[in-house]
Structures are given as C-alpha cells and as structure tokens.
Design a protein around this motif. Structure first.
Motif, mmCIF file in Angstrom:
data_model
loop_
_atom_site.group_PDB
_atom_site.id
_atom_site.type_symbol
_atom_site.label_atom_id
_atom_site.label_comp_id
_atom_site.label_asym_id
_atom_site.label_seq_id
_atom_site.Cartn_x
_atom_site.Cartn_y
_atom_site.Cartn_z
ATOM 1 N N ARG A 347 -7.370 -14.754 2.985
ATOM 2 C CA ARG A 347 -8.543 -14.079 2.448
ATOM 3 C C ARG A 347 -9.174 -14.953 1.356
ATOM 4 N NH1 ARG A 347 -8.383 -8.756 3.967
ATOM 5 N NH2 ARG A 347 -9.950 -8.211 2.405
ATOM 6 N N LEU A 348 -10.457 -14.729 1.095
ATOM 7 C CA LEU A 348 -11.184 -15.480 0.069
ATOM 8 C C LEU A 348 -11.888 -14.496 -0.850
ATOM 9 C CD1 LEU A 348 -12.431 -18.044 -1.179
ATOM 10 C CD2 LEU A 348 -14.248 -17.911 0.555
ATOM 11 N N ARG A 349 -11.635 -14.631 -2.148
ATOM 12 C CA ARG A 349 -12.305 -13.805 -3.155
ATOM 13 C C ARG A 349 -13.239 -14.697 -3.963
ATOM 14 N NH1 ARG A 349 -8.063 -9.435 -5.624
ATOM 15 N NH2 ARG A 349 -10.040 -8.362 -5.978
ATOM 16 N N ILE A 350 -14.525 -14.432 -3.895
ATOM 17 C CA ILE A 350 -15.528 -15.148 -4.678
ATOM 18 C C ILE A 350 -15.884 -14.259 -5.856
ATOM 19 C CG2 ILE A 350 -17.858 -16.091 -4.682
ATOM 20 C CD1 ILE A 350 -17.498 -16.776 -1.754
ATOM 21 N N VAL A 351 -15.488 -14.687 -7.048
ATOM 22 C CA VAL A 351 -15.614 -13.873 -8.250
ATOM 23 C C VAL A 351 -16.617 -14.548 -9.178
ATOM 24 C CG1 VAL A 351 -14.412 -12.790 -10.178
ATOM 25 C CG2 VAL A 351 -13.223 -13.149 -7.995
ATOM 26 N N ASP A 386 -11.414 -4.849 6.361
ATOM 27 C CA ASP A 386 -10.625 -6.055 6.579
ATOM 28 C C ASP A 386 -11.455 -7.324 6.504
ATOM 29 O OD1 ASP A 386 -8.377 -4.528 6.923
ATOM 30 O OD2 ASP A 386 -8.684 -4.302 9.091
ATOM 31 N N ASN A 387 -12.600 -7.285 5.879
ATOM 32 C CA ASN A 387 -13.419 -8.474 5.761
ATOM 33 C C ASN A 387 -12.683 -9.525 4.943
ATOM 34 O OD1 ASN A 387 -15.536 -10.342 4.851
ATOM 35 N ND2 ASN A 387 -16.884 -8.885 5.855
ATOM 36 N N PRO A 388 -12.580 -10.775 5.434
ATOM 37 C CA PRO A 388 -11.792 -11.780 4.715
ATOM 38 C C PRO A 388 -12.492 -12.355 3.480
ATOM 39 C CG PRO A 388 -12.757 -12.766 6.653
ATOM 40 C CD PRO A 388 -13.098 -11.302 6.707
ATOM 41 N N VAL A 389 -13.805 -12.162 3.353
ATOM 42 C CA VAL A 389 -14.552 -12.698 2.210
ATOM 43 C C VAL A 389 -15.072 -11.531 1.386
ATOM 44 C CG1 VAL A 389 -16.490 -14.119 1.467
ATOM 45 C CG2 VAL A 389 -15.238 -14.723 3.542
ATOM 46 N N SER A 390 -14.811 -11.568 0.086
ATOM 47 C CA SER A 390 -15.316 -10.534 -0.814
ATOM 48 C C SER A 390 -16.065 -11.191 -1.962
ATOM 49 C CB SER A 390 -14.173 -9.669 -1.349
ATOM 50 O OG SER A 390 -13.272 -10.461 -2.115
ATOM 51 N N PHE A 391 -17.182 -10.585 -2.352
ATOM 52 C CA PHE A 391 -17.986 -11.045 -3.480
ATOM 53 C C PHE A 391 -17.828 -10.018 -4.599
ATOM 54 C CE2 PHE A 391 -19.792 -13.042 0.198
ATOM 55 C CZ PHE A 391 -20.174 -14.299 -0.233
ATOM 56 N N GLU A 392 -17.263 -10.449 -5.723
ATOM 57 C CA GLU A 392 -16.927 -9.521 -6.800
ATOM 58 C C GLU A 392 -17.389 -10.093 -8.133
ATOM 59 O OE1 GLU A 392 -12.725 -8.047 -6.240
ATOM 60 O OE2 GLU A 392 -12.746 -9.624 -4.704
ATOM 61 N N GLU A 393 -17.327 -9.266 -9.162
ATOM 62 C CA GLU A 393 -17.663 -9.679 -10.517
ATOM 63 C C GLU A 393 -16.566 -9.221 -11.474
ATOM 64 O OE1 GLU A 393 -21.515 -8.661 -11.914
ATOM 65 O OE2 GLU A 393 -22.549 -9.271 -10.066
ATOM 66 N N ILE A 394 -16.428 -9.960 -12.571
ATOM 67 C CA ILE A 394 -15.470 -9.596 -13.601
ATOM 68 C C ILE A 394 -15.931 -8.299 -14.270
ATOM 69 C CG2 ILE A 394 -14.366 -10.317 -15.733
ATOM 70 C CD1 ILE A 394 -13.508 -11.948 -13.350
ATOM 71 N N GLY A 395 -14.970 -7.436 -14.540
ATOM 72 C CA GLY A 395 -15.289 -6.175 -15.196
ATOM 73 C C GLY A 395 -15.153 -4.974 -14.301
ATOM 74 N N GLY A 396 -14.904 -5.174 -13.024
ATOM 75 C CA GLY A 396 -14.716 -4.061 -12.112
ATOM 76 C C GLY A 396 -13.329 -3.468 -12.236
ATOM 77 N N PRO A 397 -13.055 -2.417 -11.476
ATOM 78 C CA PRO A 397 -11.740 -1.770 -11.566
ATOM 79 C C PRO A 397 -10.594 -2.653 -11.109
ATOM 80 C CG PRO A 397 -13.049 -0.869 -9.757
ATOM 81 C CD PRO A 397 -13.960 -1.740 -10.557
ATOM 82 N N GLU A 398 -10.855 -3.547 -10.135
ATOM 83 C CA GLU A 398 -9.782 -4.419 -9.648
ATOM 84 C C GLU A 398 -9.624 -5.679 -10.484
ATOM 85 O OE1 GLU A 398 -10.222 -5.348 -5.585
ATOM 86 O OE2 GLU A 398 -10.234 -3.263 -4.888
ATOM 87 N N LEU A 399 -10.714 -6.146 -11.109
ATOM 88 C CA LEU A 399 -10.683 -7.385 -11.890
ATOM 89 C C LEU A 399 -11.287 -7.128 -13.262
ATOM 90 C CD1 LEU A 399 -11.928 -9.879 -9.146
ATOM 91 C CD2 LEU A 399 -9.561 -9.380 -9.765
ATOM 92 N N PRO A 400 -10.556 -6.452 -14.140
ATOM 93 C CA PRO A 400 -11.124 -6.166 -15.466
ATOM 94 C C PRO A 400 -11.275 -7.391 -16.353
ATOM 95 C CG PRO A 400 -8.848 -5.420 -15.318
ATOM 96 C CD PRO A 400 -9.243 -5.847 -13.937
ATOM 97 N N ALA A 401 -10.516 -8.464 -16.115
ATOM 98 C CA ALA A 401 -10.568 -9.669 -16.943
ATOM 99 C C ALA A 401 -10.500 -10.893 -16.048
ATOM 100 C CB ALA A 401 -9.434 -9.679 -17.966
ATOM 101 N N ARG A 402 -10.879 -12.045 -16.607
ATOM 102 C CA ARG A 402 -10.850 -13.289 -15.828
ATOM 103 C C ARG A 402 -9.432 -13.648 -15.406
ATOM 104 N NH1 ARG A 402 -15.558 -16.356 -16.001
ATOM 105 N NH2 ARG A 402 -14.429 -18.281 -15.567
ATOM 106 N N SER A 403 -8.464 -13.381 -16.251
ATOM 107 C CA SER A 403 -7.086 -13.688 -15.887
ATOM 108 C C SER A 403 -6.644 -12.903 -14.655
ATOM 109 C CB SER A 403 -6.153 -13.384 -17.064
ATOM 110 O OG SER A 403 -6.258 -12.026 -17.452
#
Length: 573
Positions: A347-351, A386-403
C-alpha cells in the motif's frame, strides 16, 4: 555578548523564511543578548504579527520592503552629482561597461583597471555614505534621474547584449527592484544606538538581509557572519523565468555582485549543506571562511517512534511532504504500479497538503492518475476500502502528528526532482525508518549510506529499491537504526546551537571591542570596558627560533612590545 540578528521576510514574524531555526537559535543562546533587525516582505506578513520573543531579545527594529515610503529628502546639486556618479558606476558594473558610464563615453580611464568587485563595492558604499549624510536615498533611487542613468549604462559602448536590448519597461522594472534591494541604505540602523553597539552581526540569509551587516561593518567595523540555508543567488536564478532577458540579466548581475561582496567582507560564511557550499564557492566565497552547519531539527516529537521501530504495516510505503510538482508524485505513482505487480499486498500513503493553487491542481492530477493506474482496486484514489493509494493530511484521526505518518509504514519514499535540505527525510531518519530517495539536492549528504538512493525521474529504479527493502526486514531494521544514529549525531537543534555559539566566540575573540558607552548626559564614558589587546596569530609550520630556543609553533603577525617569548608546548616543537 550582543548579537545583531539580520533577517529578511522571516523572524520574528509568524510566517516567513528562516523563522523556525532563528527562533531555536535565539532561545538556545539565552546567555547572550539579541537585537533583531527585520525586513518584511508583505503587508500580510506584518499583519500576522510576531512570534513570542524571549526576554533576552533586547530590541526589534523593522522596515518594509514591500512598500515605498517617501523620506522627504531632496538632494542638492552637489549631492545629486554624487548620486549620479555612484549609481552610474554601479549600473555600469551590472551592464559590463569598463571604467564607468562617463569613461565609456569619453575614452579609457583608470576606472577600467579597477576590478569589477571593487568598483561595485566603491559604488555601493558611496551611495551608503551619501544616504547617511543626506538622511536617505529612497526618492533618488525612484527618480527619473536613476532610470536615465541606468539607461545610459545599458547604451554605453561595451555593455553586454542583454543590457543593450533593454527597453523602457525593462529599465523601470530593474530600477524598481534595485530601489527595494538598496532600501537598507536609507535606514537609520547604523548609529551609535543601533548596529554600532552590537558585538557582531549575523545575517540569517544572503542578499538584502546581509546589506545592513555590510554597512555596519563599513561604518563601525562590526564583524559579519552570513548564514545561508538556501543560497539567495540560486533562488533568484530559479524565480521569474518568464521575465525579459534584459531584466533577468541585470538583476542576476546585481545579486551576484552583492553576494560576492557579502562573502568577501564576512568573517565566516556558513552553508546548510555541501550543495549550498559549492554555490557559495562558485560565487567567490573563500574556502577558508566556509563552514557547514546543518539545520537543527527537534528530535523530541519523533523519540517515541524512533525508540520503538516497529511499524503498523510492514507492507506500506509512506511519502510525507508538501504536494507540489517538484515532488514528482507522478513518478512515484508509476513506480508504485510496478511495485504492485511484484508485491500485490503493498500500500502507499501520500501524506501532505497542497501549497497554493498550483499544488491543489497537481494534487487533483495525481488523484486522477491513481484512479487510472488502479481502476479495479476501488472507485477512486480517495475512496475508502481496499484502494492501495490513499491521500491524507496531518491532523486527521489516523495521523494526528507527523511522527504517526512515519510510524504507519515500513519504508519512507522521497521522489523529488528538486530539493534543498530534505527536512522530511531527516524526520524519517529520526523515526528510525529505512528510506528510498532520489539523488537531488543534499539527499546523498544527509543519507550518508543509511538508505537507498536512485536517479530522479526513474520509476523503475525507484520501484526496484522499494521492493528490495520490502522483501528484507532485517536490512530495513539495520538501515533504520543507522539512519536514526546519524540524524541524532548531525541534525539536532543542540548541534546547530553549539556550532553557532562556537563561531560567535571565535569571531568576537578575534575582534577588538569598539563599543562606546555614554553617560547620562550623553558624553563618552572612558574606561567603561577593560582594555583588550588584539594580537592576530597564525599557526606556522616553520618559524625562526626565539631567544635561543627551538622554533615555537606560534608566531605573531607583528611584534608585541614588552612581552617575553613563551616557549611552545612540547608537542608543537
């Protein structure tokens, strides 16, 4: 110690260049006093205000570069003649005219034998002295006389081709830019209650920000330190590509001469990486003056992830950064299509968030491309499932911080075609992640063998490197541990502050104290500071013996009266 920190479009404003590292530097050196002299770039920047300043920031003085203020100065006949001579000489240097405009019209002169760097410096400081005597030159630099002087230089015999082709709109554009760039000449920052009272000037960037430091050195002898994390001359070359050739040529010549003068007069010049250092050397910086000081990163937000290298999904690739064309996400998506053929579960996560309208358009293009490359995976690249590519931003429920973004994958990917100092790559290293990067900017210097590097714009090579790491967890763990150790050693805030503190002490120790202390009546107060002797020394491999002893390793450039010769240490003989 009192430091005059010179900035342009950054600290202490909330937004701008070099704001973060300047704030960390000032807060990390609480034992010293700071006077901040800031040049603002826009009204919006000033409206946003300043960041909270620590108590040892003694004063902040600002001046705008985005607006023209009428200083009300009317030059007399003699002053106008001096201005025309100095500005004409400066324009002649930019146009490549030997000996100045008047000399080119009348024939050869001694000015033709003067190096161009010295001619530019003489003209620059001549304008500065005139501005100090008259109270400013803002009106003169915007006057019709300045445009006509620039036109004569462009039409003079010997001017280069681009200058000869300049038309009236080009001349007006160049004159307007020169007026903004030379606006520090008209500021009242160089009196005894201004930069003349600091122990050293530290320019947080090159270009216009270094000009007040040059004038402080010229008027009061204050030493200058120039720091460039992004070389301003390189930035100028990359901006305004659609400008007319005459405008680009003349402005490039001006910024080149200003950079050369700043490097020549500075005691030390620091670069953020070897790539920037090579640019500085090509612009005339003395290699002996150059120091490399990497940007300081705060390692604390990434400590938990770095100390626990387990990832949430060992089959996930992560990209973190600003969404813009220079990041080349198109090549990354094509590479990921090849990776999916070999490792179908990957999978690929573009953050990241887009920057401006261009970034938003590029993000939409990448979403469309992902939908075309993976049509059978889901309804679209931004859909759930099941999409292998996701476009996300920092601050969401799954990615609250860059770490959290780096912790969500096993391999961090950088696919840029243009990059300076890769901050996101250092963050991944602090998190203990194995990385695959393109060979651009300072990437190889930062990685130092702790990650895989491939050519830019090569999706096949990018895919092969990612697959190699995805299939070898032991190698990933080994590279991630080495990357974290390297980042903690070289790229932390503490290393950055310690390097600059050492340079401050080195510069001041080699510079005599010139500060004048005034009493309550405004009269000079003698003996307010203890007398200090400034004895320049150099390490010499071979020196004549002194007083019958074997040759010591230390030799002074000039004798010191009343001092007995001191033998060198045993190891120096």
């Amino acid at each position: 110690m009192r430091i005059g920190l010179l900035t342009e479009g950054g600290y202490p404003y909330v937004s701008g260049d070099a704001r973060l590292w300047c704030d960390r530097l000032v807060r990390g050196l609480g034992q010293h006093e700071f006077d901040v002299y800031a040049l603002s770039r826009s009204e919006h920047q000033e409206d946003e205000g300043w960041i909270p300043l620590p108590p040892h920031v003694r004063r902040v003085r600002t001046a705008p570069l985005w607006m023209s203020e009428d200083d009300g100065v009317v030059l007399g006949r003699r002053a106008r003649r001096r201005f025309t001579e100095c500005f004409g000489e400066l324009a002649a240097v930019l146009c490549g005219v030997s000996g100045g405009v008047s000399a080119a019209a009348e024939g050869p002169s001694m000015g033709a034998l003067t190096p161009e760097a010295d001619r530019f410096a003489n003209a620059l400081y001549g304008l500065a002295e005139l501005a100090r005597e008259e109270g400013g030159l803002a009106g003169a630099l915007r006057s019709e006389a300045a445009v006509r002087t620039l036109e004569r230089a462009c039409r003079a015999p010997g001017a280069h081709r681009a200058a000869r082709e300049a038309r009236v709109p080009d001349l007006l554009a160049v004159a307007g830019h020169l007026e903004r760039a030379l606006r520090p000449l008209s500021l009242d920052w160089y009196a005894d209650d201004g930069l003349g009272t600091v122990d050293l000037c530290h320019a947080a960037s090159g270009g216009t920000a270094a000009l007040p430091g040059l004038l402080a050195r010229h008027f009061t002898g204050v030493p200058l330190l120039v720091t460039e994390y992004g070389v301003r001359l390189r930035t100028h070359y990359l901006t305004a590509p659609d400008a007319p050739p005459a405008v680009r040529s003349l402005l490039a010549a001006f910024h080149n001469r200003l950079a050369t003068e700043a490097y020549a007069r500075a005691v030390l010049v620091t670069a953020g990486n070897a790539h920037a250092r090579r640019w500085q050397e090509r612009c005339g910086a003395d290699r002996e003056k150059l120091r490399t000081v990497y940007p300081g990163m705060d390692a604390r937000p990434f400590a938990d992830v770095g100390e626990s290298p387990e990832c949430a999904d060992p089959g996930t690739l992560v990209w973190v950064g600003r969404v813009e064309p220079a990041k080349d996400l198109v090549s990354l998506l094509h590479a990921f299509a090849e990776i999916r053929k070999r490792e179908p579960a990957t999978r690929l996560r573009i953050v990241g968030a887009p920057t401006g309208p261009e970034g938003a358009a590029y993000l939409g293009h990448c979403r469309t491309l992902a939908a075309q490359l993976f049509p059978d995976e889901a309804d679209g690249p931004h859909a759930a499932g099941d999409n292998p590519v996701s476009f996300e931003e920092i601050g969401g429920p799954e990615l609250p911080a860059r770490s959290d973004a780096y912790a969500s994958g096993a391999v961090t990917v950088l696919s840029s075609v243009v990059e300076g100092f890769p901050i996101g790559l250092v963050e991944a290293m602090l998190c203990g992640r194995a990385t695959v990067s393109t060979d651009v900017g300072a990437v190889v210097e930062v990685i130092g063998g702790t990650g895989l590097v491939v050519p830019p714009r090569n999706p096949r090579a990018l895919a092969e490197a990612c697959v190699a790491l995805l299939r070898d967890p032991e190698r990933r763990a080994r590279l991630g541990a080495a990357a974290r150790a390297r980042a903690l050693e070289l790229f932390t805030v503490e290393q950055n502050i310690e390097a600059f503190h050492g340079m401050y002490l080195e510069i001041v120790s080699r510079t005599p104290v010139r500060r004048v202390v005034l009493d309550e009546a405004g009269e000079p107060l003698p003996f307010a500071h203890p007398a200090e002797a400034h004895v320049p020394v150099r390490w010499s491999a071979s020196t004549p013996p002194l007083a019958g002893r074997s040759a010591p390793g230390w030799a002074t450039d000039r004798p010191v009266r009343g001092a007995d010769p001191v033998p060198a240490p045993e190891g120096a003989r």
